[in-house]
Design a protein around this motif. Structure first.
Motif, mmCIF file in Angstrom:
data_model
loop_
_atom_site.group_PDB
_atom_site.id
_atom_site.type_symbol
_atom_site.label_atom_id
_atom_site.label_comp_id
_atom_site.label_asym_id
_atom_site.label_seq_id
_atom_site.Cartn_x
_atom_site.Cartn_y
_atom_site.Cartn_z
ATOM 1 N N TYR A 195 0.845 -1.204 0.000
ATOM 2 C CA TYR A 195 0.000 0.000 0.000
ATOM 3 C C TYR A 195 0.878 1.251 0.000
ATOM 4 O O TYR A 195 0.632 2.184 -0.777
ATOM 5 N N VAL A 196 1.920 1.249 0.857
ATOM 6 C CA VAL A 196 2.839 2.392 0.911
ATOM 7 C C VAL A 196 3.593 2.526 -0.411
ATOM 8 O O VAL A 196 3.778 3.637 -0.933
ATOM 9 N N MET A 197 4.039 1.392 -0.982
ATOM 10 C CA MET A 197 4.747 1.413 -2.258
ATOM 11 C C MET A 197 3.839 1.950 -3.366
ATOM 12 O O MET A 197 4.283 2.719 -4.229
ATOM 13 N N TYR A 198 2.572 1.565 -3.325
ATOM 14 C CA TYR A 198 1.606 2.047 -4.321
ATOM 15 C C TYR A 198 1.448 3.566 -4.214
ATOM 16 O O TYR A 198 1.437 4.278 -5.226
ATOM 17 N N ILE A 199 1.345 4.065 -2.968
ATOM 18 C CA ILE A 199 1.205 5.505 -2.761
ATOM 19 C C ILE A 199 2.447 6.241 -3.264
ATOM 20 O O ILE A 199 2.343 7.288 -3.926
ATOM 21 N N CYS A 200 3.628 5.685 -2.963
ATOM 22 C CA CYS A 200 4.878 6.301 -3.441
ATOM 23 C C CYS A 200 4.919 6.373 -4.960
ATOM 24 O O CYS A 200 5.301 7.402 -5.543
ATOM 25 N N CYS A 201 4.524 5.266 -5.611
ATOM 26 C CA CYS A 201 4.524 5.238 -7.080
ATOM 27 C C CYS A 201 3.526 6.242 -7.652
ATOM 28 O O CYS A 201 3.816 6.925 -8.637
ATOM 29 N N VAL A 202 2.355 6.320 -7.015
ATOM 30 C CA VAL A 202 1.338 7.272 -7.478
ATOM 31 C C VAL A 202 1.869 8.698 -7.352
ATOM 32 O O VAL A 202 1.728 9.519 -8.275
ATOM 33 N N LEU A 203 2.497 8.994 -6.208
ATOM 34 C CA LEU A 203 3.038 10.343 -6.005
ATOM 35 C C LEU A 203 4.158 10.642 -6.987
ATOM 36 O O LEU A 203 4.220 11.734 -7.572
ATOM 37 N N MET A 204 5.058 9.655 -7.184
ATOM 38 C CA MET A 204 6.194 9.864 -8.091
ATOM 39 C C MET A 204 5.732 10.020 -9.540
ATOM 40 O O MET A 204 6.419 10.643 -10.362
ATOM 41 N N LEU A 205 4.578 9.447 -9.874
ATOM 42 C CA LEU A 205 4.046 9.578 -11.228
ATOM 43 C C LEU A 205 3.125 10.784 -11.362
ATOM 44 O O LEU A 205 3.259 11.587 -12.287
ATOM 45 N N LEU A 206 2.187 10.924 -10.430
ATOM 46 C CA LEU A 206 1.129 11.919 -10.602
ATOM 47 C C LEU A 206 1.564 13.341 -10.273
ATOM 48 O O LEU A 206 1.076 14.283 -10.897
ATOM 49 N N VAL A 207 2.464 13.516 -9.291
ATOM 50 C CA VAL A 207 2.908 14.879 -8.983
ATOM 51 C C VAL A 207 3.631 15.500 -10.187
ATOM 52 O O VAL A 207 3.266 16.588 -10.639
ATOM 53 N N PRO A 208 4.662 14.832 -10.750
ATOM 54 C CA PRO A 208 5.286 15.416 -11.952
ATOM 55 C C PRO A 208 4.310 15.511 -13.130
ATOM 56 O O PRO A 208 4.345 16.487 -13.886
ATOM 57 N N PHE A 209 3.447 14.488 -13.284
ATOM 58 C CA PHE A 209 2.500 14.516 -14.399
ATOM 59 C C PHE A 209 1.538 15.690 -14.265
ATOM 60 O O PHE A 209 1.177 16.327 -15.269
ATOM 61 N N SER A 210 1.119 16.007 -13.033
ATOM 62 C CA SER A 210 0.253 17.166 -12.806
ATOM 63 C C SER A 210 0.971 18.457 -13.185
ATOM 64 O O SER A 210 0.378 19.359 -13.794
ATOM 65 N N LEU A 211 2.263 18.549 -12.843
ATOM 66 C CA LEU A 211 3.043 19.732 -13.214
ATOM 67 C C LEU A 211 3.166 19.854 -14.729
ATOM 68 O O LEU A 211 3.120 20.964 -15.279
ATOM 69 N N ILE A 212 3.316 18.704 -15.397
ATOM 70 C CA ILE A 212 3.383 18.714 -16.868
ATOM 71 C C ILE A 212 2.054 19.202 -17.455
ATOM 72 O O ILE A 212 2.033 20.028 -18.374
ATOM 73 N N LEU A 213 0.941 18.702 -16.917
ATOM 74 C CA LEU A 213 -0.378 19.128 -17.408
ATOM 75 C C LEU A 213 -0.597 20.617 -17.187
ATOM 76 O O LEU A 213 -1.150 21.315 -18.057
ATOM 77 N N ILE A 214 -0.167 21.115 -16.025
ATOM 78 C CA ILE A 214 -0.313 22.547 -15.742
ATOM 79 C C ILE A 214 0.498 23.368 -16.732
ATOM 80 O O ILE A 214 0.013 24.367 -17.293
#
Length: 312
Positions: A195-214
């Motif tokens: 669960y923690v690994m999943y959250i880390c992967c989501v953050l490592m993917l979605l935070v930069p991806f959100s910045l790219i979308l912005i």
């Protein structure tokens, strides 16, 4: 089922059997890997040699090529040696290093692509203020930050994965050590860690991806305000290469790491991992060479110089 300690080697089942069809596939993948290394080496050479490419944008691109070279070098030599020698064992330390480098390079590339999207935003929306808004100091900070965040995640996941006791069925159904695959062998409750690994992967993917979308939302808004076909073409030429690389990288990464566990299949994961670790590093320099006029110009200049030297 017995529990064994982490002094015993793992066994990588790999991708191929020793059949004619699989031998052909192995040679094809090996060829692609060597071509990928050559393409990214050429990209690094062109950026280093051509003064016109000594800008923050191309420095970030050189880091992308370096990451791709390291990714291929982390996975392919071990896979090839295992296939050719038939000795498919890997030590826990070797497995940990593969997990560390794989996650470090993947995470660093996430944030590097976000940094490149900011660079494109400044180039399109604030071209006159580019030297100030995208200074070399900021560029170096973003690069070091990308490497640091990737390495921190890689170290954490590698150490945590190898801290579990593993069962005597120590065969890894993959061609390299990957944390989710290794977790299937653990003889302990791994729900919290996954669960923690999943959250880390989501953050490592979605935070930069959100910045790219912005970044690209601002770019799109700025381009639409300019009712000029020439401005639209220039913006597309500026951003298209980066958008292609982002699509390839995030498409494969999201498919691997953000699907529910019940939908994961070992064979499909291996196929997607081949695309992510071998094909994508090949496509990145091809995309930038084909779609970027500065890189194409540097390549032509290099070829002309080589031709002149051979002529003399």
């Amino acid at each position: 089922m017995n529990i064994w300690n982490t002094t015993t080697n793992f066994v990588l089942l790999g991708l191929f059997n020793h059949t004619g069809a699989h031998l052909f596939l192995f040679v094809m993948i090996l060829t692609i890997a060597f071509t990928s290394l050559a393409g990214n080496t050429l990209m690094l050479f062109l950026i280093h040699q051509d003064v016109q490419l000594h800008t923050p944008m191309y420095f970030l691109l050189s880091q992308l090529s370096l990451m791709d070279m390291m990714l291929v070098s982390t996975i392919v030599p071990k896979m090839a040696a295992d296939y050719l020698t038939g000795q498919k064992s890997i030590s826990p330390a070797g497995c940990g290093l593969q997990i560390f480098f794989f996650i470090t390079l993947g995470g660093a590339e996430c944030f590097l692509l976000a940094s490149m999207s900011y660079d494109r935003y400044v180039a399109v929306c604030h071209p006159l203020r580019y030297p100030f808004l995208m200074s070399w100091q900021l560029c170096l900070r973003m690069t070091v930050g990308s490497w640091f965040l990737g390495a921190a995640d890689g170290l954490m996941q590698a150490a945590a994965t190898l801290s579990f006791p593993f069962c005597d069925a120590h065969e890894i159904n993959h061609f390299f050590c990957e944390a989710p695959t290794l977790m299937r062998l653990a003889c302990a409750d791994t729900v919290l860690f996954e669960y923690v690994m999943y959250i880390c992967c989501v953050l490592m993917l979605l935070v930069p991806f959100s910045l790219i979308l912005i970044s690209y939302s601002f770019i799109l808004a700025a381009v639409l305000e300019k009712h000029s076909r020439e401005a639209h073409k220039k913006a597309f030429a500026t951003c298209s290469s980066h958008l292609c690389v982002v699509g390839l990288f995030y498409g494969a990464a999201i498919f691997i790491y953000m699907r529910p566990k019940s939908y994961r299949s070992a064979n499909y994961d291996k196929i997607v991992s081949v695309f992510y670790t071998i094909f994508t590093p090949l496509l990145n320099p091809i995309i930038y060479c084909m779609r970027n006029s500065d890189v194409k110009g540097a390549l032509r200049k290099c070829m002309d110089q080589c031709a002149a030297l051979s002529h003399h």
